[in-house]
Scaffold this motif. Structure first.
Motif, PDB file in Angstrom:
ATOM      1  N   ARG A  37       0.826  -1.209   0.000  1.00 52.44           N
ATOM      2  CA  ARG A  37       0.000   0.000   0.000  1.00 52.44           C
ATOM      3  C   ARG A  37       0.867   1.267   0.000  1.00 52.44           C
ATOM      4  O   ARG A  37       0.506   2.278  -0.595  1.00 52.44           O
ATOM      5  CB  ARG A  37      -0.939  -0.016   1.207  1.00 52.44           C
ATOM      6  N   ILE A  57      -1.109  -7.608   4.505  1.00 49.39           N
ATOM      7  CA  ILE A  57      -0.719  -7.795   5.902  1.00 49.39           C
ATOM      8  C   ILE A  57      -1.695  -8.749   6.595  1.00 49.39           C
ATOM      9  O   ILE A  57      -1.295  -9.663   7.327  1.00 49.39           O
ATOM     10  CB  ILE A  57      -0.711  -6.427   6.635  1.00 49.39           C
ATOM     11  N   GLY A  96     -14.189  -5.925   4.573  1.00 47.02           N
ATOM     12  CA  GLY A  96     -15.255  -5.056   4.082  1.00 47.02           C
ATOM     13  C   GLY A  96     -16.338  -5.705   3.251  1.00 47.02           C
ATOM     14  O   GLY A  96     -17.331  -5.042   2.926  1.00 47.02           O
ATOM     15  N   LYS A 112     -14.693 -11.323   1.154  1.00 48.53           N
ATOM     16  CA  LYS A 112     -13.418 -11.191   1.873  1.00 48.53           C
ATOM     17  C   LYS A 112     -13.514 -11.788   3.280  1.00 48.53           C
ATOM     18  O   LYS A 112     -12.562 -12.397   3.771  1.00 48.53           O
ATOM     19  CB  LYS A 112     -12.981  -9.727   1.923  1.00 48.53           C
ATOM     20  N   TYR A 160     -16.436  -4.659   8.938  1.00 51.74           N
ATOM     21  CA  TYR A 160     -16.249  -3.305   9.489  1.00 51.74           C
ATOM     22  C   TYR A 160     -17.338  -2.357   8.984  1.00 51.74           C
ATOM     23  O   TYR A 160     -17.479  -1.248   9.469  1.00 51.74           O
ATOM     24  CB  TYR A 160     -14.834  -2.763   9.237  1.00 51.74           C
ATOM     25  N   TYR A 176      -9.888   4.892  14.043  1.00 53.42           N
ATOM     26  CA  TYR A 176     -10.232   3.753  14.902  1.00 53.42           C
ATOM     27  C   TYR A 176      -9.595   3.833  16.289  1.00 53.42           C
ATOM     28  O   TYR A 176      -9.790   2.919  17.092  1.00 53.42           O
ATOM     29  CB  TYR A 176      -9.778   2.445  14.238  1.00 53.42           C
ATOM     30  N   ILE A 218       0.173   0.417  12.440  1.00 51.84           N
ATOM     31  CA  ILE A 218       1.175   0.388  11.367  1.00 51.84           C
ATOM     32  C   ILE A 218       0.706   1.154  10.134  1.00 51.84           C
ATOM     33  O   ILE A 218       1.451   1.275   9.168  1.00 51.84           O
ATOM     34  CB  ILE A 218       1.563  -1.054  10.969  1.00 51.84           C
ATOM     35  N   GLN A 269      -4.556   4.765   7.323  1.00 50.99           N
ATOM     36  CA  GLN A 269      -5.578   4.854   6.279  1.00 50.99           C
ATOM     37  C   GLN A 269      -6.789   5.677   6.744  1.00 50.99           C
ATOM     38  O   GLN A 269      -7.529   6.177   5.919  1.00 50.99           O
ATOM     39  CB  GLN A 269      -6.036   3.445   5.860  1.00 50.99           C
ATOM     40  N   THR A 274       4.555   2.416  14.472  1.00 45.89           N
ATOM     41  CA  THR A 274       5.889   2.132  13.923  1.00 45.89           C
ATOM     42  C   THR A 274       5.863   1.859  12.412  1.00 45.89           C
ATOM     43  O   THR A 274       4.850   1.424  11.881  1.00 45.89           O
ATOM     44  CB  THR A 274       6.496   0.908  14.648  1.00 45.89           C
ATOM     45  N   LEU A 334       8.471   0.041   9.326  1.00 43.13           N
ATOM     46  CA  LEU A 334       9.639  -0.818   9.110  1.00 43.13           C
ATOM     47  C   LEU A 334      10.642  -0.113   8.185  1.00 43.13           C
ATOM     48  O   LEU A 334      11.854  -0.193   8.381  1.00 43.13           O
ATOM     49  CB  LEU A 334       9.140  -2.117   8.470  1.00 43.13           C
ATOM     50  N   HIS A 387      -8.380  -6.558  -4.479  1.00 34.50           N
ATOM     51  CA  HIS A 387      -7.494  -7.723  -4.331  1.00 34.50           C
ATOM     52  C   HIS A 387      -7.693  -8.409  -2.974  1.00 34.50           C
ATOM     53  O   HIS A 387      -8.193  -7.818  -2.022  1.00 34.50           O
ATOM     54  CB  HIS A 387      -6.035  -7.274  -4.443  1.00 34.50           C
TER      55      HIS A 387
HETATM   56  N1  LIG Z   1       4.271   0.393   9.356  1.00 36.51           N
HETATM   57  C1  LIG Z   1       4.778  -0.526   8.572  1.00 36.51           C
HETATM   58  O1  LIG Z   1       5.934  -0.911   8.697  1.00 36.51           O
HETATM   59  C2  LIG Z   1       3.906  -1.133   7.515  1.00 36.51           C
HETATM   60  C3  LIG Z   1       4.397  -2.159   6.688  1.00 36.51           C
HETATM   61  C4  LIG Z   1       3.521  -2.716   5.745  1.00 36.51           C
HETATM   62  C5  LIG Z   1       2.206  -2.238   5.651  1.00 36.51           C
HETATM   63  N2  LIG Z   1       1.804  -1.216   6.446  1.00 36.51           N
HETATM   64  C6  LIG Z   1       0.426  -0.691   6.405  1.00 36.51           C
HETATM   65  O2  LIG Z   1      -0.441  -1.757   6.664  1.00 36.51           O
HETATM   66  C7  LIG Z   1      -1.684  -1.533   6.003  1.00 36.51           C
HETATM   67  C8  LIG Z   1      -2.017  -2.755   5.148  1.00 36.51           C
HETATM   68  O3  LIG Z   1      -1.052  -2.829   4.110  1.00 36.51           O
HETATM   69  P1  LIG Z   1      -1.257  -3.846   2.903  1.00 36.51           P
HETATM   70  O4  LIG Z   1      -0.070  -3.742   2.023  1.00 36.51           O
HETATM   71  O5  LIG Z   1      -1.699  -5.152   3.439  1.00 36.51           O
HETATM   72  O6  LIG Z   1      -2.469  -3.141   2.134  1.00 36.51           O
HETATM   73  P2  LIG Z   1      -3.750  -3.769   1.446  1.00 36.51           P
HETATM   74  O7  LIG Z   1      -3.474  -5.132   0.943  1.00 36.51           O
HETATM   75  O8  LIG Z   1      -4.192  -2.747   0.462  1.00 36.51           O
HETATM   76  O9  LIG Z   1      -4.783  -3.854   2.636  1.00 36.51           O
HETATM   77  C9  LIG Z   1      -5.466  -2.713   3.095  1.00 36.51           C
HETATM   78  C10 LIG Z   1      -6.596  -3.200   3.932  1.00 36.51           C
HETATM   79  O10 LIG Z   1      -7.275  -2.093   4.539  1.00 36.51           O
HETATM   80  C11 LIG Z   1      -8.578  -2.561   4.785  1.00 36.51           C
HETATM   81  N3  LIG Z   1      -9.503  -1.488   5.124  1.00 36.51           N
HETATM   82  C12 LIG Z   1      -9.928  -0.467   4.353  1.00 36.51           C
HETATM   83  N4  LIG Z   1     -10.819   0.291   5.035  1.00 36.51           N
HETATM   84  C13 LIG Z   1     -10.963  -0.285   6.250  1.00 36.51           C
HETATM   85  C14 LIG Z   1     -11.736   0.016   7.407  1.00 36.51           C
HETATM   86  N5  LIG Z   1     -12.552   1.080   7.452  1.00 36.51           N
HETATM   87  N6  LIG Z   1     -11.633  -0.800   8.474  1.00 36.51           N
HETATM   88  C15 LIG Z   1     -10.808  -1.886   8.475  1.00 36.51           C
HETATM   89  N7  LIG Z   1     -10.051  -2.214   7.410  1.00 36.51           N
HETATM   90  C16 LIG Z   1     -10.117  -1.424   6.315  1.00 36.51           C
HETATM   91  C17 LIG Z   1      -8.946  -3.244   3.494  1.00 36.51           C
HETATM   92  O11 LIG Z   1     -10.025  -4.107   3.737  1.00 36.51           O
HETATM   93  P3  LIG Z   1     -11.114  -4.507   2.570  1.00 36.51           P
HETATM   94  O12 LIG Z   1     -10.313  -4.765   1.328  1.00 36.51           O
HETATM   95  O13 LIG Z   1     -11.784  -5.693   3.134  1.00 36.51           O
HETATM   96  O14 LIG Z   1     -11.997  -3.307   2.427  1.00 36.51           O
HETATM   97  C18 LIG Z   1      -7.649  -3.976   3.154  1.00 36.51           C
HETATM   98  O15 LIG Z   1      -7.650  -5.282   3.662  1.00 36.51           O
HETATM   99  C19 LIG Z   1      -1.512  -0.265   5.168  1.00 36.51           C
HETATM  100  O16 LIG Z   1      -2.041   0.816   5.900  1.00 36.51           O
HETATM  101  C20 LIG Z   1       0.002  -0.147   5.047  1.00 36.51           C
HETATM  102  O17 LIG Z   1       0.414   1.169   4.849  1.00 36.51           O
HETATM  103  C21 LIG Z   1       2.633  -0.664   7.370  1.00 36.51           C
END
Ligand SMILES: NC(=O)c1ccc[n+]([C@@H]2O[C@H](COP(=O)([O-])OP(=O)(O)OC[C@H]3O[C@@H](n4cnc5c(N)ncnc54)[C@H](OP(=O)(O)O)[C@@H]3O)[C@@H](O)[C@H]2O)c1
Length: 297
Positions: free
Chosen positions: A10, A121, A143, A147, A162, A191, A208, A211, A233, A235, A288
């Protein structure tokens, strides 16, 4: 390293839009992970040979034919997986190991919740907790009905909409009224209050993603008596020594479960790098499940 495949995260969408610049010294090219073959090795590096097939965690530069990688960020291809499958693993595996098992310190038997269970994730977190903490209860949000069903197939004991359900109330119901011990959050501000409400005594919220925004008020008065903690945090920006520690922990704990087939890569689609625009669109639209992979050669 000669890159075979890379995968979307993301953060790539934010970097493309100019909101998430690479940390100092990192490549300007998008891409936080890839797989491929070692082409050259610097003096003093041990444990790897030219020709080894590997995958790796990157601070940037994955959408490319060649990439320079600190040796501490390399991982072997887990037994039984292809290079293309392995490209989908480093970022989600390292993020989940670091935030759920290391920072969140999830113990076996505790209750875990991940928001966005069907994302990259989320699909890793559900499987990793089932594999490494078999007595734990795994909850997630998603959502859509499709899924939610996919999350249950991956091992979630409860998948909560959610959109149509109250995840705080459902988390309590699913944990005999105790609440969640470790909550992995991608939503941030939107949240924050509800995530804290959902926690059990001594619960740990690990944020992490943002959004749902970055700024929110926090009621410390509600946190103190319940001994809650909040961690936030990333990474990507960590120094390479810290990343090497995360990669080593991930290799020691998650890689054997992947090689044993107890954690499977969840790949929504594999597209050539030339189709990167449609790959980004599918993550942007959240159409996806799991990871979107790009083949480079
Ligand atoms: N801090 C770090 O080191 C780190 C590392 C990796 C990823 N991340 C973060 O982790 C998150 C997930 O990354 P990803 O690559 O797995 O992205 P992703 O595959 O695009 O997943 C994003 C998820 O957000 C969910 N979402 C959207 N609106 C929501 C809501 N209102 N309530 C609950 N869930 C909701 C989506 O659910 P639906 O599809 O079911 O709507 C989807 O599963 C991102 O925010 C990314 O920036 C952080």
């Amino acid at each position: 390293m000669e890159v075979a495949a890379t995968a979307l995260n993301r953060a790539d969408l934010m970097q493309r839009q100019g909101f998430y610049p690479p940390p100092p010294g990192a490549s300007e090219i998008i891409g936080l992970e890839c797989s491929g073959t070692i082409a050259e090795i610097a003096d003093g590096v041990t444990g790897w040979s030219v020709g080894d097939q590997v995958c790796c965690l990157l601070a940037g530069g994955g959408y490319a034919e060649q990439v320079l990688v600190p040796a501490g960020q390399l991982l072997p291809i887990p037994a039984g997986l292809s290079l293309v499958e392995a490209a989908s693993l480093p970022e989600v595996a390292c993020t989940v190991w670091s935030n759920v098992f290391d920072i969140g310190a999830l113990r076996d038997g505790e209750t875990f919740l991940v928001h966005g269970g069907a994302g990259g994730i989320g699909t890793m977190a559900i499987q990793a907790v089932r594999a490494l903490r078999p007595a734990s209860r795994v909850l997630c949000t998603a959502g859509s009905p499709a899924k939610l069903a996919r999350c249950r197939e991956l091992g979630a004991h409860a998948a909560i909409s959610y959109k149509d359900e109250d995840f705080v109330a459902r988390s309590k119901e699913e944990s005999d009224g105790r609440g969640v011990d470790v909550l992995l959050d991608n939503m941030g501000a939107k949240y924050l209050a509800r995530n804290l409400d959902a926690l059990a005594l001594d619960g740990r919220l690990v944020i992490i993603g943002l959004q749902g925004g970055a700024k929110a008020e926090i009621n410390l008065g509600a946190m103190l008596p319940r001994r809650l903690s909040v961690h936030a945090t990333t990474l990507r920006g960590r120094p390479k020594e810290q990343k090497a520690r995360v990669v080593a922990g991930t290799r020691a704990e998650l890689w054997p479960a992947i090689a044993a087939g107890r954690i499977r890569p969840v790949i929504d689609c594999v597209l050539p790098l030339d189709d990167v625009a449609s790959a980004h669109r599918s993550v942007e639209e959240s159409s996806h499940v799991g990871k979107v992979v790009l083949t480079v050669r």
